[in-house]
Design an enzyme around this catalytic site. Structure first.
Site, PDB file in Angstrom:
ATOM      1  N   VAL A  71       8.459  18.606  14.624  1.00  0.00           N
ATOM      2  CA  VAL A  71       7.336  19.203  13.901  1.00  0.00           C
ATOM      3  C   VAL A  71       6.089  18.677  14.598  1.00  0.00           C
ATOM      4  O   VAL A  71       5.762  17.495  14.517  1.00  0.00           O
ATOM      5  CB  VAL A  71       7.343  18.803  12.416  1.00  0.00           C
ATOM      6  CG1 VAL A  71       6.107  19.367  11.708  1.00  0.00           C
ATOM      7  CG2 VAL A  71       8.623  19.278  11.735  1.00  0.00           C
ATOM      8  N   GLU A 123       9.070  20.310   7.727  1.00  0.00           N
ATOM      9  CA  GLU A 123       8.239  21.432   8.185  1.00  0.00           C
ATOM     10  C   GLU A 123       7.106  21.769   7.232  1.00  0.00           C
ATOM     11  O   GLU A 123       6.152  22.446   7.605  1.00  0.00           O
ATOM     12  CB  GLU A 123       9.134  22.665   8.398  1.00  0.00           C
ATOM     13  CG  GLU A 123      10.102  22.503   9.551  1.00  0.00           C
ATOM     14  CD  GLU A 123      11.283  23.468   9.476  1.00  0.00           C
ATOM     15  OE1 GLU A 123      11.348  24.357  10.344  1.00  0.00           O
ATOM     16  OE2 GLU A 123      12.100  23.323   8.558  1.00  0.00           O
ATOM     17  N   GLU A 172      11.690   4.896   7.333  1.00  0.00           N
ATOM     18  CA  GLU A 172      11.763   3.948   6.225  1.00  0.00           C
ATOM     19  C   GLU A 172      12.648   4.509   5.112  1.00  0.00           C
ATOM     20  O   GLU A 172      12.912   5.696   5.044  1.00  0.00           O
ATOM     21  CB  GLU A 172      10.351   3.634   5.716  1.00  0.00           C
ATOM     22  CG  GLU A 172       9.464   3.030   6.813  1.00  0.00           C
ATOM     23  CD  GLU A 172       8.027   2.824   6.382  1.00  0.00           C
ATOM     24  OE1 GLU A 172       7.796   2.546   5.189  1.00  0.00           O
ATOM     25  OE2 GLU A 172       7.143   2.922   7.249  1.00  0.00           O
ATOM     26  N   THR A 222       4.412  -6.475   8.892  1.00  0.00           N
ATOM     27  CA  THR A 222       4.024  -7.614   8.066  1.00  0.00           C
ATOM     28  C   THR A 222       2.698  -7.346   7.345  1.00  0.00           C
ATOM     29  O   THR A 222       1.670  -7.985   7.613  1.00  0.00           O
ATOM     30  CB  THR A 222       3.932  -8.881   8.939  1.00  0.00           C
ATOM     31  OG1 THR A 222       3.311  -8.557  10.194  1.00  0.00           O
ATOM     32  CG2 THR A 222       5.305  -9.457   9.193  1.00  0.00           C
ATOM     33  N   TYR A 223       2.755  -6.391   6.418  1.00  0.00           N
ATOM     34  CA  TYR A 223       1.603  -6.058   5.577  1.00  0.00           C
ATOM     35  C   TYR A 223       2.111  -5.295   4.364  1.00  0.00           C
ATOM     36  O   TYR A 223       3.290  -4.979   4.264  1.00  0.00           O
ATOM     37  CB  TYR A 223       0.563  -5.221   6.336  1.00  0.00           C
ATOM     38  CG  TYR A 223       1.125  -4.180   7.278  1.00  0.00           C
ATOM     39  CD1 TYR A 223       1.648  -2.977   6.800  1.00  0.00           C
ATOM     40  CD2 TYR A 223       1.156  -4.410   8.656  1.00  0.00           C
ATOM     41  CE1 TYR A 223       2.166  -2.028   7.669  1.00  0.00           C
ATOM     42  CE2 TYR A 223       1.674  -3.459   9.527  1.00  0.00           C
ATOM     43  CZ  TYR A 223       2.167  -2.273   9.031  1.00  0.00           C
ATOM     44  OH  TYR A 223       2.690  -1.332   9.892  1.00  0.00           O
ATOM     45  N   GLU A 224       1.210  -5.025   3.430  1.00  0.00           N
ATOM     46  CA  GLU A 224       1.492  -4.298   2.190  1.00  0.00           C
ATOM     47  C   GLU A 224       2.203  -5.141   1.134  1.00  0.00           C
ATOM     48  O   GLU A 224       2.967  -4.615   0.320  1.00  0.00           O
ATOM     49  CB  GLU A 224       2.254  -2.996   2.445  1.00  0.00           C
ATOM     50  CG  GLU A 224       1.409  -1.869   3.020  1.00  0.00           C
ATOM     51  CD  GLU A 224       0.427  -1.254   2.028  1.00  0.00           C
ATOM     52  OE1 GLU A 224       0.815  -0.363   1.242  1.00  0.00           O
ATOM     53  OE2 GLU A 224      -0.752  -1.682   2.043  1.00  0.00           O
ATOM     54  N   TRP A 232      -2.093  -1.636  11.757  1.00  0.00           N
ATOM     55  CA  TRP A 232      -2.096  -0.516  10.802  1.00  0.00           C
ATOM     56  C   TRP A 232      -3.369  -0.627   9.984  1.00  0.00           C
ATOM     57  O   TRP A 232      -3.490  -1.459   9.140  1.00  0.00           O
ATOM     58  CB  TRP A 232      -0.870  -0.552   9.888  1.00  0.00           C
ATOM     59  CG  TRP A 232      -0.912   0.627   8.959  1.00  0.00           C
ATOM     60  CD1 TRP A 232      -1.336   0.650   7.660  1.00  0.00           C
ATOM     61  CD2 TRP A 232      -0.543   1.970   9.288  1.00  0.00           C
ATOM     62  NE1 TRP A 232      -1.270   1.923   7.167  1.00  0.00           N
ATOM     63  CE2 TRP A 232      -0.793   2.749   8.131  1.00  0.00           C
ATOM     64  CE3 TRP A 232      -0.068   2.588  10.449  1.00  0.00           C
ATOM     65  CZ2 TRP A 232      -0.558   4.131   8.103  1.00  0.00           C
ATOM     66  CZ3 TRP A 232       0.168   3.950  10.413  1.00  0.00           C
ATOM     67  CH2 TRP A 232      -0.069   4.707   9.242  1.00  0.00           C
TER      68      TRP A 232
END
Length: 323
Positions: free
Chosen positions: A43, A70, A113, A177-179, A302
């Site tokens: 896509v 899509e 994920e 390594t975040y969130e 990120w």
């Protein structure tokens, strides 16, 4: 100074001004994100403006692949269907090669994920196969993995990611390594040093240091208090906006020694209390020192959608950026 690979994730609609601020300090700009179908067709992403600027400035780019269908929606069922259809996997890898050549890109970053645990080994095998094919054509293959602290960590986010297997399968592995502090969670640091270090400590038991990219957060969150689980939603803000907001409301920025992260509280015009956690030069320096301590290959930011002059200056002060 140590050499470091710096990968910055960007959406196609990034401000050209912000992109040009970051580019001199990036090895790769990762275009987020291409999707795929169950048969392995890509896509496409309307990222021509982003890629043109990156390449005009002499930068390298990565194609980020995520389970976007899509309709433009994230669809985790796509992964299982794809991985359990061998011809679709082969088709996907072939289409990735065609797209890399077409767009003048330098490699692929797999970001799948919430995989089903039973698909873990098939995912690893696909990344390994992609590396074999793409490396042969001069392209790099990276993979983004959830921030695990043990091999048997429970939870859908973690069980489908095999640190040891991916350390072998890919050229580089980004540990996300975040969130810890996130939109729907309670107020806390986005990337607390103590938690980041735990992930790196475990990662090094499974993956060679010279293959690891440590995730770096370039944002903060503003929570309206009291926090109510299932109802509260934090506002995502840039690091410069966090500093400006503190000044606007006369808030005193404090520093949590365990998390090595700045935070503050303020009361808005409507009398509501807020709690803000974000990143600054001190919090970034603490985490970047882990790169030096453990000899890691680089970082993945990120994301680079917002300006962060302190962070850019710090990277250049501490490291020589691989180009």
């Amino acid at each position: 100074m140590p050499d470091i690979i710096v990968n910055g994730y960007a959406y196609p609609y990034i401000s050209q001004t912000v992109l040009r601020e970051w580019l001199p300090s990036l090895t790769f700009t990762a275009s987020f994100s291409y999707g795929f179908t169950v048969s392995g067709e890509l896509v496409d992403l309307n990222d021509e403006a982003l890629l043109n600027t990156v390449h005009e400035e002499g930068g390298m780019s990565l194609l980020v692949l995520t389970p976007i269908d899509e309709t433009g929606s994230f669809n985790t069922a796509l992964v299982s269907e794809l991985l359990n259809t061998p011809y679709a996997v082969d088709n996907l890898i072939e289409n990735l090669l065609v797209m890399l050549k077409l767009n003048g890109m330098n490699g692929v970053d797999f970001d799948f994920e919430y995989l089903m645990p039973e698909d873990r080994d098939k995912y690893t095998a696909m990344v390994k196969r992609a590396r074999e094919v793409l490396n042969g054509e001069g392209y790099v293959v990276t993979v983004a993995l959830a921030p695990k602290t043990s091999s048997d960590q429970k939870g859908l986010l973690y069980e489908g990611h095999d640190y040891g297997g991916m350390g072998y399968a890919a050229n580089y592995v980004l540990l996300m390594t975040y969130e810890w502090g996130y939109t729907y969670g309670p107020p806390m640091a986005v990337a607390p040093y103590n938690q980041v270090r735990r992930v790196i400590d475990y990662g090094l038991t499974e993956i060679p240091a010279d293959k690891i990219w440590m995730g770096m957060a370039n944002y903060g969150y503003d929570w309206t208090l009291p926090f109510v689980q299932g109802e509260s939603r934090a506002e995502k803000i840039s690091n410069p906006e966090a500093v400006a907001r503190a000044a606007r409301y006369g808030a005193v920025i404090q520093f949590d020694e365990l998390a090595q992260s700045p935070y503050y509280n303020y009361v808005d015009e409507n009398g509501r209390e807020h709690e803000v956690w974000f990143e600054n030069a001190a919090s970034w320096r603490a985490k970047l020192n882990l790169i030096i301590e453990f000899g890691l290959a680089g970082i993945g930011i990120w994301n680079v959608m917002d300006s962060f002059p302190e962070g850019i200056a710090l990277i250049n002060e501490m490291f020589t950026i691989v180009k």
